[in-house]
Design an enzyme around this catalytic site. Structure first.
Site, PDB file in Angstrom:
ATOM      1  N   CYS A  43       0.823  -1.208   0.000  1.00  0.00           N
ATOM      2  CA  CYS A  43       0.000   0.000   0.000  1.00  0.00           C
ATOM      3  C   CYS A  43       0.864   1.267   0.000  1.00  0.00           C
ATOM      4  CB  CYS A  43      -0.986  -0.029   1.164  1.00  0.00           C
ATOM      5  SG  CYS A  43      -2.324   1.161   0.992  1.00  0.00           S
ATOM      6  N   HIS A 101      -3.132  -5.317   1.573  1.00  0.00           N
ATOM      7  CA  HIS A 101      -2.445  -5.571   2.843  1.00  0.00           C
ATOM      8  C   HIS A 101      -2.499  -7.045   3.233  1.00  0.00           C
ATOM      9  CE1 HIS A 101      -2.070  -1.306   3.890  1.00  0.00           C
ATOM     10  NE2 HIS A 101      -3.295  -1.159   3.426  1.00  0.00           N
ATOM     11  N   GLU A 150      -0.770  -8.230   5.434  1.00  0.00           N
ATOM     12  CA  GLU A 150      -0.538  -8.218   6.885  1.00  0.00           C
ATOM     13  C   GLU A 150      -1.838  -8.008   7.661  1.00  0.00           C
ATOM     14  OE1 GLU A 150       0.186  -5.833   4.855  1.00  0.00           O
ATOM     15  OE2 GLU A 150      -0.018  -3.845   5.746  1.00  0.00           O
TER      16      GLU A 150
END
Lengths: 203, 331
Positions: free
Chosen positions: A84, A184, A186
Protein backbone atom coordinates in the site's frame (compact mmCIF):
# COMPACT_ATOMS: atom_id res chain seq x y z
CA UNK A 1 18.83 -13.41 7.95
CA UNK A 2 17.92 -10.03 9.39
CA UNK A 3 14.80 -8.41 7.98
CA UNK A 4 14.04 -4.79 8.74
CA UNK A 5 10.56 -3.31 8.81
CA UNK A 6 10.47 0.46 8.37
CA UNK A 7 8.91 1.49 11.69
CA UNK A 8 8.51 5.25 11.35
CA UNK A 9 4.75 5.17 10.84
CA UNK A 10 2.11 2.65 9.80
CA UNK A 11 1.24 -0.99 10.46
CA UNK A 12 4.81 -2.23 10.95
CA UNK A 13 3.92 -4.37 13.98
CA UNK A 14 1.56 -6.48 11.85
CA UNK A 15 4.39 -7.00 9.33
CA UNK A 16 6.82 -8.03 12.07
CA UNK A 17 4.30 -10.56 13.37
CA UNK A 18 3.62 -12.00 9.93
CA UNK A 19 7.30 -12.13 8.93
CA UNK A 20 8.06 -14.16 12.05
CA UNK A 21 5.17 -16.47 11.20
CA UNK A 22 6.37 -16.84 7.59
CA UNK A 23 9.93 -17.55 8.79
CA UNK A 24 8.56 -20.27 11.04
CA UNK A 25 6.61 -21.81 8.16
CA UNK A 26 9.69 -21.74 5.94
CA UNK A 27 11.93 -23.08 8.70
CA UNK A 28 14.21 -20.07 8.32
CA UNK A 29 15.99 -18.67 11.35
CA UNK A 30 16.66 -14.98 11.71
CA UNK A 31 15.42 -11.81 13.30
CA UNK A 32 12.93 -9.14 12.37
CA UNK A 33 13.63 -5.60 13.59
CA UNK A 34 11.90 -2.23 13.27
CA UNK A 35 14.04 0.32 11.42
CA UNK A 36 13.79 3.98 12.41
CA UNK A 37 17.16 5.42 11.44
CA UNK A 38 20.23 4.77 9.29
CA UNK A 39 22.24 2.89 11.91
CA UNK A 40 21.07 -0.61 10.99
CA UNK A 41 20.40 -0.17 7.25
CA UNK A 42 23.67 -1.69 6.03
CA UNK A 43 23.19 -4.84 8.09
CA UNK A 44 19.80 -5.78 6.64
CA UNK A 45 19.16 -8.69 4.28
CA UNK A 46 15.80 -7.23 3.26
CA UNK A 47 13.43 -4.41 4.11
CA UNK A 48 9.65 -4.11 4.33
CA UNK A 49 7.95 -0.75 3.79
CA UNK A 50 4.58 -1.10 5.57
CA UNK A 51 1.15 0.34 4.99
CA UNK A 52 0.39 3.75 6.51
CA UNK A 53 0.24 7.21 4.98
CA UNK A 54 2.74 7.45 2.14
CA UNK A 55 3.03 11.24 2.58
CA UNK A 56 3.97 10.79 6.24
CA UNK A 57 6.37 7.85 5.81
CA UNK A 58 8.08 9.64 2.89
CA UNK A 59 8.61 12.82 4.90
CA UNK A 60 9.88 10.90 7.93
CA UNK A 61 12.33 8.86 5.81
CA UNK A 62 13.64 12.18 4.52
CA UNK A 63 13.84 13.76 7.95
CA UNK A 64 15.70 10.70 9.28
CA UNK A 65 18.23 11.16 6.46
CA UNK A 66 17.60 7.70 4.99
CA UNK A 67 16.26 8.61 1.53
CA UNK A 68 19.50 8.48 -0.48
CA UNK A 69 20.96 5.44 1.22
CA UNK A 70 17.72 3.48 1.04
CA UNK A 71 17.20 4.37 -2.63
CA UNK A 72 20.75 3.31 -3.47
CA UNK A 73 20.52 0.02 -1.54
CA UNK A 74 17.18 -0.94 -3.11
CA UNK A 75 18.43 -0.04 -6.60
CA UNK A 76 21.46 -2.23 -6.00
CA UNK A 77 19.25 -5.21 -5.17
CA UNK A 78 18.27 -5.09 -1.47
CA UNK A 79 15.13 -7.28 -1.37
CA UNK A 80 12.17 -4.96 -0.69
CA UNK A 81 8.50 -5.60 -0.01
CA UNK A 82 6.13 -2.62 -0.03
CA UNK A 83 2.44 -2.81 0.79
CA UNK A 84 0.00 0.00 0.00
CA UNK A 85 1.88 3.13 1.18
CA UNK A 86 5.09 1.12 0.67
CA UNK A 87 4.19 0.43 -2.95
CA UNK A 88 3.45 4.13 -3.48
CA UNK A 89 6.86 5.09 -2.08
CA UNK A 90 8.57 2.55 -4.39
CA UNK A 91 6.77 3.70 -7.56
CA UNK A 92 8.44 6.04 -10.04
CA UNK A 93 5.17 7.73 -11.01
CA UNK A 94 2.45 8.74 -8.52
CA UNK A 95 -0.86 10.56 -8.98
CA UNK A 96 -3.91 11.00 -6.73
CA UNK A 97 -7.41 10.19 -7.94
CA UNK A 98 -9.00 13.41 -6.60
CA UNK A 99 -6.16 15.89 -6.22
CA UNK A 100 -4.16 14.77 -9.32
CA UNK A 101 -0.49 15.72 -9.22
CA UNK A 102 1.07 15.16 -5.80
CA UNK A 103 4.21 16.63 -4.32
CA UNK A 104 5.46 14.15 -1.78
CA UNK A 105 8.91 12.64 -1.17
CA UNK A 106 9.26 9.21 -2.83
CA UNK A 107 11.94 6.55 -3.13
CA UNK A 108 11.14 6.13 -6.87
CA UNK A 109 12.88 2.79 -7.39
CA UNK A 110 10.36 0.66 -9.28
CA UNK A 111 9.14 0.90 -12.88
CA UNK A 112 5.47 1.22 -11.99
CA UNK A 113 2.98 4.07 -12.02
CA UNK A 114 0.33 4.17 -9.26
CA UNK A 115 -2.84 6.13 -8.61
CA UNK A 116 -3.38 6.89 -4.92
CA UNK A 117 -6.82 6.26 -3.38
CA UNK A 118 -7.79 4.68 -6.72
CA UNK A 119 -10.83 2.81 -5.39
CA UNK A 120 -12.21 5.73 -3.41
CA UNK A 121 -12.38 6.64 0.25
CA UNK A 122 -12.54 4.39 3.33
CA UNK A 123 -16.24 3.70 2.68
CA UNK A 124 -15.18 1.98 -0.56
CA UNK A 125 -12.36 0.02 1.11
CA UNK A 126 -12.95 -3.70 0.67
CA UNK A 127 -11.70 -7.23 1.02
CA UNK A 128 -11.93 -9.97 -1.56
CA UNK A 129 -10.10 -13.01 -2.86
CA UNK A 130 -7.49 -12.54 -5.55
CA UNK A 131 -5.46 -14.94 -7.71
CA UNK A 132 -1.74 -14.45 -7.42
CA UNK A 133 0.57 -15.98 -10.03
CA UNK A 134 2.66 -18.75 -8.48
CA UNK A 135 0.77 -18.59 -5.16
CA UNK A 136 -2.90 -19.22 -5.82
CA UNK A 137 -5.95 -17.66 -4.25
CA UNK A 138 -5.46 -15.43 -1.21
CA UNK A 139 -7.64 -13.02 0.75
CA UNK A 140 -6.66 -9.43 0.15
CA UNK A 141 -7.67 -6.33 2.12
CA UNK A 142 -7.66 -3.01 0.26
CA UNK A 143 -7.69 0.09 2.48
CA UNK A 144 -7.89 3.39 0.59
CA UNK A 145 -5.68 1.40 -1.72
CA UNK A 146 -3.64 2.54 -4.69
CA UNK A 147 -3.86 0.85 -8.11
CA UNK A 148 -0.88 -0.03 -10.27
CA UNK A 149 -1.87 1.51 -13.60
CA UNK A 150 1.41 1.49 -15.51
CA UNK A 151 4.12 -1.16 -15.65
CA UNK A 152 7.20 -0.88 -17.85
CA UNK A 153 10.78 -2.15 -18.17
CA UNK A 154 11.55 -5.28 -16.17
CA UNK A 155 8.55 -4.96 -13.88
CA UNK A 156 5.65 -7.36 -14.35
CA UNK A 157 2.24 -7.89 -12.81
CA UNK A 158 1.43 -10.96 -10.69
CA UNK A 159 -2.21 -10.23 -9.97
CA UNK A 160 -5.01 -8.03 -11.21
CA UNK A 161 -8.66 -7.30 -10.45
CA UNK A 162 -11.60 -5.85 -12.30
CA UNK A 163 -12.56 -2.41 -10.97
CA UNK A 164 -15.74 -0.61 -12.10
CA UNK A 165 -14.26 2.70 -13.25
CA UNK A 166 -10.72 1.58 -13.92
CA UNK A 167 -11.17 -1.68 -15.84
CA UNK A 168 -8.67 -4.49 -15.28
CA UNK A 169 -5.83 -3.13 -13.16
CA UNK A 170 -2.74 -4.62 -11.55
CA UNK A 171 -2.58 -4.91 -7.76
CA UNK A 172 0.73 -6.73 -7.34
CA UNK A 173 3.96 -6.21 -9.26
CA UNK A 174 7.52 -7.51 -9.08
CA UNK A 175 10.78 -6.21 -10.51
CA UNK A 176 14.13 -7.82 -9.67
CA UNK A 177 14.15 -8.18 -5.88
CA UNK A 178 11.23 -5.82 -5.33
CA UNK A 179 7.60 -6.69 -4.59
CA UNK A 180 4.93 -3.97 -4.55
CA UNK A 181 1.42 -4.78 -3.36
CA UNK A 182 -1.64 -2.51 -3.45
CA UNK A 183 -3.32 -4.60 -0.74
CA UNK A 184 -2.44 -5.57 2.84
CA UNK A 185 -1.49 -9.25 3.32
CA UNK A 186 -0.54 -8.22 6.88
CA UNK A 187 -4.15 -7.34 7.67
CA UNK A 188 -5.74 -10.49 6.22
CA UNK A 189 -3.00 -12.59 7.86
CA UNK A 190 -1.87 -14.19 4.58
CA UNK A 191 1.81 -15.15 4.71
CA UNK A 192 2.14 -15.92 0.96
CA UNK A 193 3.80 -12.62 -0.03
CA UNK A 194 6.10 -12.67 2.99
CA UNK A 195 7.14 -16.23 2.08
CA UNK A 196 7.81 -15.08 -1.48
CA UNK A 197 9.88 -12.24 0.00
CA UNK A 198 11.88 -14.66 2.17
CA UNK A 199 12.54 -16.81 -0.92
CA UNK A 200 13.95 -13.75 -2.71
CA UNK A 201 16.25 -13.05 0.26
CA UNK A 202 17.42 -16.67 0.35
CA UNK A 203 18.32 -16.61 -3.36
CA UNK B 1 -15.35 -32.78 17.83
CA UNK B 2 -12.08 -31.38 19.04
CA UNK B 3 -11.41 -27.69 19.57
CA UNK B 4 -9.22 -27.53 16.46
CA UNK B 5 -12.02 -28.88 14.29
CA UNK B 6 -14.45 -26.45 15.89
CA UNK B 7 -12.22 -23.54 14.88
CA UNK B 8 -12.05 -24.88 11.34
CA UNK B 9 -15.83 -25.03 11.32
CA UNK B 10 -16.12 -21.44 12.60
CA UNK B 11 -13.65 -20.26 10.00
CA UNK B 12 -15.61 -21.93 7.19
CA UNK B 13 -18.74 -20.32 8.60
CA UNK B 14 -17.03 -16.94 8.59
CA UNK B 15 -15.90 -17.45 4.98
CA UNK B 16 -19.46 -18.33 4.08
CA UNK B 17 -20.71 -15.11 5.67
CA UNK B 18 -18.06 -13.04 3.90
CA UNK B 19 -19.09 -14.80 0.68
CA UNK B 20 -22.72 -13.88 1.32
CA UNK B 21 -21.75 -10.28 2.11
CA UNK B 22 -19.92 -10.11 -1.22
CA UNK B 23 -22.93 -11.44 -3.10
CA UNK B 24 -25.16 -8.94 -1.28
CA UNK B 25 -22.91 -6.05 -2.28
CA UNK B 26 -22.79 -7.26 -5.89
CA UNK B 27 -26.56 -7.47 -6.05
CA UNK B 28 -26.98 -4.04 -4.48
CA UNK B 29 -24.45 -2.71 -7.04
CA UNK B 30 -22.54 -0.95 -4.33
CA UNK B 31 -19.76 1.39 -5.34
CA UNK B 32 -17.20 -1.08 -4.05
CA UNK B 33 -15.61 -4.32 -5.16
CA UNK B 34 -15.72 -7.49 -3.01
CA UNK B 35 -17.14 -6.80 0.45
CA UNK B 36 -16.95 -3.34 2.01
CA UNK B 37 -17.11 -2.31 5.62
CA UNK B 38 -16.30 -5.74 7.07
CA UNK B 39 -14.91 -5.84 10.60
CA UNK B 40 -11.44 -6.52 9.18
CA UNK B 41 -11.61 -3.54 6.83
CA UNK B 42 -12.91 -1.27 9.61
CA UNK B 43 -10.38 -2.35 12.24
CA UNK B 44 -7.57 -2.61 9.68
CA UNK B 45 -7.93 1.04 8.65
CA UNK B 46 -6.86 2.61 11.98
CA UNK B 47 -3.79 0.33 12.15
CA UNK B 48 -2.46 2.44 9.25
CA UNK B 49 -2.48 5.41 11.68
CA UNK B 50 0.00 3.74 14.04
CA UNK B 51 2.65 6.18 15.34
CA UNK B 52 0.87 8.98 13.54
CA UNK B 53 -0.83 12.27 14.41
CA UNK B 54 -4.40 13.25 13.55
CA UNK B 55 -4.89 17.00 13.69
CA UNK B 56 -8.03 19.08 14.33
CA UNK B 57 -8.65 21.60 11.53
CA UNK B 58 -11.48 23.99 10.72
CA UNK B 59 -10.76 24.84 7.04
CA UNK B 60 -8.84 23.65 3.92
CA UNK B 61 -5.95 26.01 4.63
CA UNK B 62 -5.30 24.42 8.03
CA UNK B 63 -5.80 20.97 6.47
CA UNK B 64 -3.08 21.79 3.93
CA UNK B 65 -0.70 22.79 6.72
CA UNK B 66 -1.50 19.54 8.55
CA UNK B 67 -0.89 17.42 5.44
CA UNK B 68 2.40 19.16 4.65
CA UNK B 69 3.56 18.70 8.23
CA UNK B 70 3.00 14.93 8.01
CA UNK B 71 -0.36 14.34 9.70
CA UNK B 72 -1.83 10.84 9.06
CA UNK B 73 -5.26 12.42 9.01
CA UNK B 74 -7.28 15.51 9.86
CA UNK B 75 -10.42 15.99 11.95
CA UNK B 76 -12.76 18.64 10.61
CA UNK B 77 -14.53 20.73 13.25
CA UNK B 78 -16.71 23.80 13.26
CA UNK B 79 -14.76 25.20 16.22
CA UNK B 80 -11.57 23.95 17.88
CA UNK B 81 -12.28 22.40 21.31
CA UNK B 82 -10.74 25.43 23.03
CA UNK B 83 -13.27 27.69 21.29
CA UNK B 84 -16.12 25.27 22.01
CA UNK B 85 -15.22 25.63 25.67
CA UNK B 86 -15.07 29.43 25.45
CA UNK B 87 -18.22 29.97 23.39
CA UNK B 88 -20.53 27.64 25.30
CA UNK B 89 -23.95 26.81 23.84
CA UNK B 90 -24.66 23.65 21.84
CA UNK B 91 -21.72 22.27 19.84
CA UNK B 92 -22.75 20.26 16.76
CA UNK B 93 -21.29 18.52 13.69
CA UNK B 94 -19.29 20.76 11.32
CA UNK B 95 -20.86 22.15 8.13
CA UNK B 96 -21.16 19.59 5.34
CA UNK B 97 -19.60 22.06 2.93
CA UNK B 98 -16.62 22.69 5.21
CA UNK B 99 -15.98 18.94 5.44
CA UNK B 100 -16.33 18.45 1.67
CA UNK B 101 -13.97 21.36 0.95
CA UNK B 102 -11.32 19.72 3.12
CA UNK B 103 -11.91 16.30 1.48
CA UNK B 104 -11.37 17.79 -1.97
CA UNK B 105 -8.19 19.60 -1.06
CA UNK B 106 -6.00 16.93 0.57
CA UNK B 107 -5.02 13.28 -0.05
CA UNK B 108 -4.88 12.00 3.55
CA UNK B 109 -7.90 10.57 5.43
CA UNK B 110 -10.52 13.03 6.67
CA UNK B 111 -12.41 12.46 9.93
CA UNK B 112 -15.25 14.44 11.45
CA UNK B 113 -17.07 14.50 14.78
CA UNK B 114 -20.71 13.72 15.41
CA UNK B 115 -22.60 14.14 18.67
CA UNK B 116 -22.81 11.15 21.03
CA UNK B 117 -25.91 9.13 20.17
CA UNK B 118 -26.74 11.27 17.12
CA UNK B 119 -27.36 8.52 14.55
CA UNK B 120 -28.40 10.95 11.81
CA UNK B 121 -25.26 13.08 12.00
CA UNK B 122 -23.31 9.83 11.59
CA UNK B 123 -25.45 8.83 8.57
CA UNK B 124 -24.72 12.21 6.99
CA UNK B 125 -20.98 11.89 7.61
CA UNK B 126 -20.92 8.39 6.11
CA UNK B 127 -22.93 9.52 3.09
CA UNK B 128 -20.59 12.39 2.23
CA UNK B 129 -17.65 9.98 2.45
CA UNK B 130 -15.83 10.87 5.67
CA UNK B 131 -13.15 8.21 6.35
CA UNK B 132 -13.53 7.99 10.13
CA UNK B 133 -16.29 9.26 12.44
CA UNK B 134 -15.49 10.47 15.96
CA UNK B 135 -18.51 10.09 18.23
CA UNK B 136 -17.23 12.80 20.48
CA UNK B 137 -17.84 14.19 23.94
CA UNK B 138 -16.45 17.52 22.72
CA UNK B 139 -19.80 18.10 21.00
CA UNK B 140 -22.97 18.35 23.07
CA UNK B 141 -24.37 14.80 23.50
CA UNK B 142 -27.70 14.08 21.79
CA UNK B 143 -28.36 11.04 23.99
CA UNK B 144 -27.03 10.81 27.53
CA UNK B 145 -27.89 7.11 27.89
CA UNK B 146 -26.87 5.46 24.63
CA UNK B 147 -24.22 5.62 21.98
CA UNK B 148 -24.72 4.95 18.27
CA UNK B 149 -24.82 1.30 17.15
CA UNK B 150 -21.66 1.44 15.10
CA UNK B 151 -21.78 -2.13 13.73
CA UNK B 152 -24.27 -1.12 11.06
CA UNK B 153 -21.99 1.50 9.50
CA UNK B 154 -19.43 0.80 6.78
CA UNK B 155 -17.28 3.66 8.00
CA UNK B 156 -15.17 3.02 11.12
CA UNK B 157 -15.82 4.96 14.35
CA UNK B 158 -13.46 6.19 17.04
CA UNK B 159 -14.76 6.73 20.58
CA UNK B 160 -13.28 8.32 23.67
CA UNK B 161 -12.84 6.46 26.96
CA UNK B 162 -11.49 7.25 30.40
CA UNK B 163 -10.80 3.69 31.50
CA UNK B 164 -10.80 0.15 30.16
CA UNK B 165 -14.43 -0.76 30.97
CA UNK B 166 -15.60 2.34 29.12
CA UNK B 167 -13.37 1.44 26.14
CA UNK B 168 -14.75 -2.12 26.10
CA UNK B 169 -18.33 -0.82 26.15
CA UNK B 170 -17.57 1.31 23.09
CA UNK B 171 -15.89 -1.63 21.33
CA UNK B 172 -18.90 -3.82 22.03
CA UNK B 173 -21.04 -1.13 20.33
CA UNK B 174 -18.81 -1.45 17.26
CA UNK B 175 -16.07 1.18 17.73
CA UNK B 176 -13.09 0.33 15.49
CA UNK B 177 -10.69 2.60 17.34
CA UNK B 178 -10.43 4.05 20.86
CA UNK B 179 -8.86 7.24 22.18
CA UNK B 180 -8.39 8.56 25.68
CA UNK B 181 -10.78 11.37 26.45
CA UNK B 182 -8.33 13.58 28.28
CA UNK B 183 -9.81 17.02 28.82
CA UNK B 184 -10.17 18.55 25.37
CA UNK B 185 -9.33 22.19 24.70
CA UNK B 186 -7.27 22.70 27.84
CA UNK B 187 -3.73 22.22 26.50
CA UNK B 188 -3.22 20.21 29.68
CA UNK B 189 -2.08 16.62 29.14
CA UNK B 190 -2.71 15.52 32.74
CA UNK B 191 -6.12 13.94 32.13
CA UNK B 192 -4.93 12.00 29.07
CA UNK B 193 -2.08 10.64 31.20
CA UNK B 194 -4.54 9.66 33.91
CA UNK B 195 -6.74 7.83 31.41
CA UNK B 196 -3.88 6.03 29.70
CA UNK B 197 -2.57 4.86 33.06
CA UNK B 198 -6.04 3.64 34.00
CA UNK B 199 -6.05 1.55 30.78
CA UNK B 200 -2.61 0.17 31.56
CA UNK B 201 -3.44 -0.78 35.15
CA UNK B 202 -6.48 -2.77 34.09
CA UNK B 203 -4.70 -4.34 31.11
CA UNK B 204 -1.91 -5.55 33.38
CA UNK B 205 -4.36 -6.99 35.87
CA UNK B 206 -6.36 -8.75 33.15
CA UNK B 207 -3.24 -10.15 31.47
CA UNK B 208 -1.88 -11.50 34.74
CA UNK B 209 -5.21 -13.16 35.56
CA UNK B 210 -6.06 -14.36 32.06
CA UNK B 211 -6.69 -17.92 33.27
CA UNK B 212 -8.79 -16.85 36.25
CA UNK B 213 -12.21 -17.29 34.71
CA UNK B 214 -14.07 -16.16 37.80
CA UNK B 215 -12.15 -12.88 37.91
CA UNK B 216 -12.68 -12.25 34.18
CA UNK B 217 -16.41 -12.97 34.54
CA UNK B 218 -16.69 -10.52 37.44
CA UNK B 219 -14.77 -7.92 35.45
CA UNK B 220 -17.09 -8.42 32.47
CA UNK B 221 -20.15 -8.14 34.67
CA UNK B 222 -19.03 -4.93 36.40
CA UNK B 223 -17.92 -3.44 33.07
CA UNK B 224 -21.24 -4.37 31.44
CA UNK B 225 -19.56 -6.15 28.51
CA UNK B 226 -19.32 -9.76 27.37
CA UNK B 227 -16.97 -12.27 28.95
CA UNK B 228 -15.60 -13.14 25.49
CA UNK B 229 -14.41 -9.57 24.91
CA UNK B 230 -12.74 -9.43 28.34
CA UNK B 231 -11.07 -12.80 27.70
CA UNK B 232 -9.80 -11.58 24.31
CA UNK B 233 -8.28 -8.46 25.90
CA UNK B 234 -6.74 -10.52 28.71
CA UNK B 235 -5.12 -12.85 26.15
CA UNK B 236 -3.88 -10.00 23.94
CA UNK B 237 -2.67 -7.87 26.86
CA UNK B 238 -3.87 -4.79 24.95
CA UNK B 239 -7.01 -3.42 23.36
CA UNK B 240 -8.05 -5.38 20.26
CA UNK B 241 -8.23 -2.10 18.32
CA UNK B 242 -5.87 0.85 17.84
CA UNK B 243 -5.79 3.17 20.85
CA UNK B 244 -4.80 6.83 20.46
CA UNK B 245 -4.18 9.46 23.10
CA UNK B 246 -6.23 12.65 22.94
CA UNK B 247 -7.16 15.65 25.02
CA UNK B 248 -4.70 18.36 26.00
CA UNK B 249 -1.65 17.37 23.90
CA UNK B 250 0.16 20.64 23.09
CA UNK B 251 3.88 19.96 22.65
CA UNK B 252 6.16 17.34 21.00
CA UNK B 253 7.14 16.13 24.47
CA UNK B 254 3.44 15.62 25.35
CA UNK B 255 3.03 13.44 22.25
CA UNK B 256 6.16 11.38 22.94
CA UNK B 257 5.03 10.93 26.55
CA UNK B 258 1.70 9.47 25.44
CA UNK B 259 3.34 6.99 23.02
CA UNK B 260 5.76 5.99 25.77
CA UNK B 261 2.74 5.31 27.99
CA UNK B 262 1.43 2.90 25.36
CA UNK B 263 -0.72 4.96 22.99
CA UNK B 264 -0.58 3.90 19.32
CA UNK B 265 -0.65 7.54 18.15
CA UNK B 266 -2.09 10.93 19.09
CA UNK B 267 -4.91 13.30 18.27
CA UNK B 268 -3.94 16.95 18.61
CA UNK B 269 -6.89 19.29 18.91
CA UNK B 270 -6.42 22.90 19.87
CA UNK B 271 -2.69 22.38 20.55
CA UNK B 272 -1.57 23.18 17.01
CA UNK B 273 -3.86 25.87 15.63
CA UNK B 274 -4.25 27.66 18.98
CA UNK B 275 -0.47 28.11 19.14
CA UNK B 276 1.32 30.93 17.34
CA UNK B 277 3.67 28.55 15.48
CA UNK B 278 1.28 25.98 13.93
CA UNK B 279 3.49 24.89 10.99
CA UNK B 280 6.60 24.18 13.03
CA UNK B 281 4.59 22.74 15.93
CA UNK B 282 2.66 20.33 13.68
CA UNK B 283 5.89 19.07 12.10
CA UNK B 284 7.59 18.74 15.48
CA UNK B 285 4.72 16.74 17.00
CA UNK B 286 4.78 14.36 13.98
CA UNK B 287 8.51 13.81 14.46
CA UNK B 288 8.22 13.24 18.21
CA UNK B 289 5.32 10.79 17.75
CA UNK B 290 7.23 8.71 15.21
CA UNK B 291 10.65 8.73 16.90
CA UNK B 292 9.48 8.89 20.54
CA UNK B 293 12.00 6.23 21.59
CA UNK B 294 15.01 8.22 20.38
CA UNK B 295 15.82 11.05 22.84
CA UNK B 296 17.89 12.86 20.19
CA UNK B 297 14.91 13.01 17.84
CA UNK B 298 12.58 14.20 20.62
CA UNK B 299 15.06 16.96 21.50
CA UNK B 300 15.22 17.93 17.82
CA UNK B 301 11.41 18.09 17.77
CA UNK B 302 11.20 20.08 20.98
CA UNK B 303 13.80 22.50 19.61
CA UNK B 304 11.52 23.25 16.66
CA UNK B 305 8.92 24.90 18.93
CA UNK B 306 9.01 27.56 21.62
CA UNK B 307 7.12 27.43 24.89
CA UNK B 308 6.37 31.13 24.36
CA UNK B 309 4.27 30.17 21.32
CA UNK B 310 2.39 27.28 22.94
CA UNK B 311 -1.30 27.64 23.67
CA UNK B 312 -1.88 29.15 27.09
CA UNK B 313 -3.79 26.21 28.50
CA UNK B 314 -6.26 25.82 31.33
CA UNK B 315 -5.64 24.21 34.69
CA UNK B 316 -8.20 21.42 35.12
CA UNK B 317 -8.63 22.36 38.80
CA UNK B 318 -9.97 25.77 37.76
CA UNK B 319 -12.82 24.12 35.82
CA UNK B 320 -16.17 23.59 37.50
CA UNK B 321 -17.42 19.98 37.48
CA UNK B 322 -20.12 20.88 34.94
CA UNK B 323 -17.46 22.29 32.61
CA UNK B 324 -15.69 18.93 32.26
CA UNK B 325 -16.21 17.34 28.84
CA UNK B 326 -14.80 13.94 29.77
CA UNK B 327 -17.75 12.93 31.96
CA UNK B 328 -20.13 13.10 29.00
CA UNK B 329 -21.30 9.81 27.52
CA UNK B 330 -19.49 7.41 29.81
CA UNK B 331 -22.45 5.08 30.35
Amino acid sequence: MRIGVLGLQGDYEEHIYLLKKAMGKKGVSGEVIPVKDRSVLRRLSGIVIPGGESTVIGRLIERSGMTEELREMISQGLPTLGTCAGAILMAKRVRDRVVGEVTQPLLSVMSIGVVRNAFGRQRESFETEVDVEGVGRIRAVFIRAPAIVEIWGNARSLSSIEAPDLGRISILAVEGNMIASAFHPEISGETALHEMFIDIIKK
Amino acid sequence: MSWVEATGYLERLRDLFYGLAEIRDTIKRERCIGSCGTVRVKIGFPTMFRNGVIMDVTNPEQAGIAEDAGAVGVMVLDKLPYDVRKSGGVARMADVKAIEDVMNSITIPVSAKCRIGHYMEAVILEEIGVDLIDESEVLTPADDQHHINKWIFKVPFVNGARDLPEALRRISEGASMIRTKGEAGTGNVAEAVRHMKAFNNDLRTLASRRDDEEFLRDYARSSKVSYELVKLVADLGRLPVINFAAGGIATPADAALMIWLGADGVFVGSGIFKSSDPRARAEAIVLATSRWDDPEAVVEAQRMVSEKSAMQGIDIKSLKPEELLQVRGSA
